[in-house]
Design an enzyme around this catalytic site. Structure first.
Site, PDB file in Angstrom:
ATOM      1  N   HIS A  48       0.814  -1.224   0.000  1.00 15.18           N
ATOM      2  CA  HIS A  48       0.000   0.000   0.000  1.00 15.18           C
ATOM      3  C   HIS A  48       0.850   1.278   0.000  1.00 15.18           C
ATOM      4  O   HIS A  48       0.734   2.086  -0.930  1.00 15.18           O
ATOM      5  CB  HIS A  48      -0.994  -0.048   1.169  1.00 15.18           C
ATOM      6  CG  HIS A  48      -1.654   1.261   1.456  1.00 15.18           C
ATOM      7  ND1 HIS A  48      -2.485   1.881   0.549  1.00 15.18           N
ATOM      8  CD2 HIS A  48      -1.607   2.083   2.533  1.00 15.18           C
ATOM      9  CE1 HIS A  48      -2.918   3.024   1.066  1.00 15.18           C
ATOM     10  NE2 HIS A  48      -2.396   3.173   2.262  1.00 15.18           N
ATOM     11  N   GLU A  76       1.142   5.191  12.873  1.00 19.12           N
ATOM     12  CA  GLU A  76      -0.160   4.764  13.317  1.00 19.12           C
ATOM     13  C   GLU A  76      -0.213   3.271  13.626  1.00 19.12           C
ATOM     14  O   GLU A  76      -0.763   2.845  14.621  1.00 19.12           O
ATOM     15  CB  GLU A  76      -1.162   5.066  12.217  1.00 19.12           C
ATOM     16  CG  GLU A  76      -2.547   5.073  12.724  1.00 19.12           C
ATOM     17  CD  GLU A  76      -3.288   6.196  12.040  1.00 19.12           C
ATOM     18  OE1 GLU A  76      -4.505   6.191  12.100  1.00 19.12           O
ATOM     19  OE2 GLU A  76      -2.618   7.056  11.444  1.00 19.12           O
ATOM     20  N   ASP A  77       0.371   2.486  12.746  1.00 18.19           N
ATOM     21  CA  ASP A  77       0.202   1.036  12.826  1.00 18.19           C
ATOM     22  C   ASP A  77       1.335   0.315  13.534  1.00 18.19           C
ATOM     23  O   ASP A  77       1.220  -0.854  13.846  1.00 18.19           O
ATOM     24  CB  ASP A  77       0.063   0.435  11.417  1.00 18.19           C
ATOM     25  CG  ASP A  77      -1.141   0.996  10.675  1.00 18.19           C
ATOM     26  OD1 ASP A  77      -1.972   1.639  11.342  1.00 18.19           O
ATOM     27  OD2 ASP A  77      -1.233   0.797   9.460  1.00 18.19           O
TER      28      ASP A  77
HETATM   29 MN    MN Z   1      -2.706   4.567   4.014  1.00 16.30          MN
END
Ligand code: MN
Length: 704
Positions: A48, A76-77
C-alpha cells in the site's frame, strides 16, 4: 494479484540518485516496520505505501514527499515514533508523516461530527503544507482502487466520504484526473447497478458512433492542418459519473446527454486557441449558447480552456475543448503540476498564488469560528464552485458562487467594504443588497462610515467569507453591547450602596475579578450584561472590604403590610404580589403571614373552601423598597434579544433578579423574568418599555 515487492527505481527516474537511495532506505524501513501486517486483500501491507509513493511519483513529487508516502502509516500502525523518523529521515519528512497521522487520528462523537472535523483538519493541514494533502489524496486513491477487498458496509462509508470530501478537494486543487478517478470509483461503489447500466449504455453508444466520431476527428485534423494550425487532436471520453450528474441535474434521459463524445484540441499558445475555435466553427455549426471562454475568465481552481459544442454529421453533437499545452497540464494535474512541469513557471506561479490565497482564506475562516460544523458550512460553498463572474467598477473580474449577492461581492472586495456596505449599484442601477448577481454584472458598492453588518444578511449571503465576517462582527458587537449593559446594571446596583462605579478602587476590582469567572473587568461587565452574573451580587462584593461588612445606605424596610409590626411576613413566590395589587394573607404555622395577590390562581380553591383562613390585608407605604415579581416574555428567537430586553428593564429603573429561558430553538422563545419594581405603576412602565421592542411578541405577568 501479487503486489509489487520491491522499489522499482525506474518509476522514480526523475529524482536525483541520492534521493532514490534515501527512498530505498525509507522503503526498507517501512517494510520492516509493517512486516507481518497484511491488507484486507491479503497482500503484504508494504504494497500500500509503495503504491501511494508510485502515484505521487506520477506527479513528480519531491523526495521528501515520497519518503513520507512510504512511511505514512508507520506511526499509526507500528511502534515507530516521530523522533525516530526525524532522526533517520530528517525533520521535514517527520513533519509530513506526523501531519498525515494526525489527520487519521481524530476521535469523533458522531458520524456527522467526524466528517466536519475531519474536513476541517484536512483543510488546515493542507493550508500548512499542500504536500500533506497530495499524499492523503494518493493514499485515498489507492484505497479506492482496492476497495473491493473491504467489507460492504465499510466500502459504502469510504466511497461516500470520497465523494463528499476528497473529490471536491481534488477539484478545488485542480487535480482533475485524480478527481475523475475518485468519482468514478466512488460512484461505482455507491450505486453499482446505476454504474453498470450507464457503463453499458455508454459503451454501446460509443460503438455505434465510432464511425461518426472518427470522421469528425479526421475532418478537424485536416481543416486545422489546411489553416496551418499545429495541434494535437484527441478523442475524449466523458466520465460515467459526469453523465450521471448531468442526467440527474438536468432531468435528461441518457440519449439526451450530448457530451458523451468529445474532442480535445491542444495548441501552442492562447492566440492559436481562438484561431482554432474560429476554424472549427467554420467547419461545423456551433450549438448556440454552448461556447464558454475559460481562458479569459479561468475557473477558481485555475482551469483554463475554450469550450464549445459542434453539430457533427447526422446531427451528432460533440463537445470540444481547446487549450494550450500548459493549460492542459494544469487541467490534468492542477496544483501538482507545480512539481510535474517545473519549467512552466509563469502561469504556475499564478496557480500557486491562487491556491495559496484560497488556503489563507480557509485559515481566516477557521480563526473566526472554532465550530467544525460552521467551518464546513463556510467551506462547502467554496468547494463546489458553480460560479458567476462579475466586474468591479475598475473592470477587475471577480468570481463568486452562483446565488451570491451584492453583500458577497462587497466582502470579496474587502472585509471593510462588506462591513460598511449600505447599498449597491448593478450595471449603474441602484438595487437592494440582497440582489443575486449574474454573469457579467458590473457591481459598485456604496458604503457609509457608520454602517454595520446586518444579521439579516446571513439569510442570503452565499460565500464563506461574507458569512464568517458577518458572524464575527455580530459576536464582537454583541459582546460590546453586553459589556455596556453590564456597566449600566452594575452602576444601578451600586447606587444602593451610595457608591459610584468610579469610586471602586483597583484592589477591589481585582479581588472581585479573581473571585468571579472573568479574567478582565470588561469580561465581568459583559457577564453581567449577559445575565451570567447578578449585578446586585457583584456590587455587594465590590463595596465589601476584606475586613468589613457592607453598609447599606438604604436598608430594605421590614414592614410591608399595615399592622403587622413584629410579625413575620412573607410575600408568596407563586404570584409575587407588588404594591398596588389587591392582597390577601393567611397565617401559616412557622411561616408567619404569607401574602398573596388577590387574584393568585394557586389559592383560589383554598379561598373558596376555607374562607376563614384568609384575611384582607393592605400594603404599608415603604417607598424605598423594591419588590420582586415575575413576567413572561415571548420574544423572537434572535441573537442579542436578551441584551435588548435586559437593557429596556434597566432603562426603566428596574433590576432583573433572575432569568429562566426555554431551551427552545423555535422561532419564538419564552423568558421568565423575575424583576424588581416599586409597585404596579413601576411594573406597568417596565412592561410598556418591553412592548415597544419589535422582538417582543407577547408579555404577561405571572400569577401563579
Ligand atoms: Mn494509508
Amino acid at each position: 494479484m501479487a503486489a509489487v515487492q520491491s522499489l522499482d527505481a525506474s518509476r522514480f527516474g526523475y529524482l536525483k540518485k541520492a534521493d532514490i537511495a534515501r527512498l530505498a532506505d525509507a522503503y526498507r524501513f517501512s517494510k520492516a516496520a509493517h512486516s507481518g501486517q497484511k491488507r484486507q486483500s491479503g497482500d503484504p501491507y508494504i504494497s500500500h505505501p509503495l503504491a501511494v509513493a508510485e502515484i505521487l511519483a506520477g506527479w513528480h513529487l519531491d523526495g521528501q514527499a515520497l519518503m513520507a508516502a512510504l512511511l505514512h502509516d508507520v506511526m499509526e500502525d507500528t511502534s515507530v515514533t516521530k523522533a525516530e523518523i526525524s532522526e533517520t529521515f530528517g525533520k521535514p519528512v517527520a513533519e509530513l508523516v506526523d501531519g498525515l497521522s494526525k489527520l487519521d487520528k481524530i476521535e469523533f462523537q458522531s458520524a456527522e461530527d467526524a466528517q466536519a472535523e475531519n474536513f476541517r483538519k484536512m483543510l488546515l493541514a493542507m493550508a500548512r503544507d499542500v504536500r500533506v494533502i497530495l499524499i492523503k489524496l494518493a493514499d485515498r486513491l489507492h484505497n479506492m482502487r482496492t476497495l473491493d477487498a473491504v467489507p460492504p458496509a465499510k466500502r459504502r462509508r469510504v466511497a461516500l466520504e470520497t465523494m463528499e470530501i476528497y473529490a471536491p478537494i481534488a477539484n478545488r486543487l485542480g487535480l482533475n484526473t485524480l478527481r475523475h478517478e475518485l468519482q468514478e470509483l466512488a460512484f461505482a461503489h455507491l450505486y453499482p447497478l446505476r454504474y453498470r447500466t450507464l457503463l453499458k449504455a455508454t459503451k454501446s453508444a460509443r460503438g455505434n458512433r465510432r464511425e461518426v466520431v472518427g470522421k469528425v476527428e479526421a475532418a478537424v485534423k485536416a481543416k486545422l492542418g489546411e489553416t496551418g494550425i499545429a495541434a494535437v487532436v484527441s478523442g475524449r471520453e466523458k466520465h460515467i459519473y459526469s453523465i450521471y450528474r448531468k442526467m440527474v441535474e438536468k432531468h435528461l434521459s441518457f440519449s439526451e446527454v450530448h457530451d458523451i463524445y468529445g474532442l480535445r484540441v491542444v495548441v501552442k499558445d492562447v492566440a492559436t486557441c481562438y484561431l482554432a475555435l474560429g476554424t472549427l466553427h467554420a467547419l461545423y455549426k456551433p450549438v448556440p449558447g454552448k461556447f464558454k471562454d475559460y481562458i479569459a475568465i479561468p475557473k477558481a481552481n485555475g482551469y483554463q480552456s475554450l469550450h464549445t459544442a459542434l453539430i457533427g454529421p447526422y446531427g451528432v453533437p460533440m463537445e470540444v475543448q481547446i487549450r494550450t499545452e500548459l493549460m492542459h497540464h494544469l487541467a490534468e494535474a492542477g496544483v501538482a503540476s507545480h512539481w510535474m512541469y517545473k519549467d512552466d513557471t509563469v502561469s504556475l506561479s499564478d496557480l500557486q498564488k491562487n491556491t495559496h490565497q484560497w488556503l489563507q482564506s480557509l485559515l481566516e475562516i477557521q480563526n473566526q469560528s472554532g465550530d467544525p460544523h460552521e467551518f464546513l458550512e463556510h467551506v462547502k460553498v467554496d468547494l463546489f464552485p458553480d460560479e458567476v463572474y462579475v466586474f468591479t467598477p475598475a473592470g477587475k473580474i471577480l468570481s463568486l458562487p452562483r446565488g451570491a449577492t451584492a453583500v458577497d461581492f462587497a466582502y470579496q472586495v474587502h472585509t471593510d467594504i462588506g462591513n460598511r456596505c449600505v447599498a449597491a449599484k448593478v450595471n449603474g442601477e441602484l438595487v437592494p443588497l440582497r440582489t443575486e448577481l449574474r454573469n457579467g454584472d458590473r457591481v459598485e458598492i456604496i458604503t457609509a462610515s457608520h454602517a454595520k453588518p446586518n444579521p439579516a444578511w446571513l439569510q442570503y449571503v452565499r460565500t464563506g467569507k461574507a458569512r464568517a465576517n458577518i458572524r464575527h462582527f455580530l459576536k464582537t458587537m454583541q459582546y460590546d453591547e453586553s459589556a455596556a449593559l453590564g456597566e449600566r446594571l452594575l452602576e444601578h446596583a451600586l447606587r444602593g450602596y451610595g457608591v459610584a462605579l468610579g469610586d471602586i478602587d483597583d484592589v477591589n476590582w481585582e479581588r472581585v475579578i479573581r473571585e468571579t469567572v472573568g479574567r478582565t473587568k470588561r469580561e465581568l461587565l459583559a457577564d453581567i450584561g449577559l445575565g451570567k452574573q447578578l449585578p446586585a451580587v457583584v456590587a455587594r462584593r465590590l463595596v465589601m472590604r476584606a475586613d468589613a461588612e457592607p453598609k447599606l445606605v438604604t436598608k430594605a424596610a421590614s414592614i410591608v403590610i399595615r399592622g403587622t409590626e413584629g410579625m413575620a411576613v412573607q410575600l408568596a413566590t407563586c404570584c409575587r404580589p407588588i404594591p398596588g395589587d389587591g392582597i390577601v394573607g393567611s397565617m401559616k404555622k412557622g411561616q408567619g403571614l404569607v401574602v398573596h395577590s388577590a387574584d393568585c390562581t394557586a389559592i383560589e380553591r383554598s379561598r373558596r373552601n376555607e374562607p376563614e383562613q384568609w384575611i384582607d390585608v393592605e400594603w404599608a407605604p415603604s417607598p424605598s423598597r423594591l419588590y420582586q415579581t415575575a413576567i413572561n416574555v415571548m420574544v423572537a428567537n434572535q441573537r442579542g434579544v436578551l441584551a435588548k430586553v435586559a437593557s429596556e428593564i434597566a432603562e426603566s429603573g428596574s433590576n432583573i433578579d433572575s432569568i429562566t429561558m426555554e431551551e427552545d430553538r423555535a422561532v419564538y422563545t419564552t423568558m421568565l423574568l423575575v424583576v424588581e419594581v416599586q409597585g404596579r405603576q413601576h411594573l406597568a412602565r417596565v412592561m410598556r418599555a418591553l412592548r415597544r421592542l419589535p422582538d417582543v411578541k407577547k408579555l404577561s405577568r405571572v400569577r401563579e
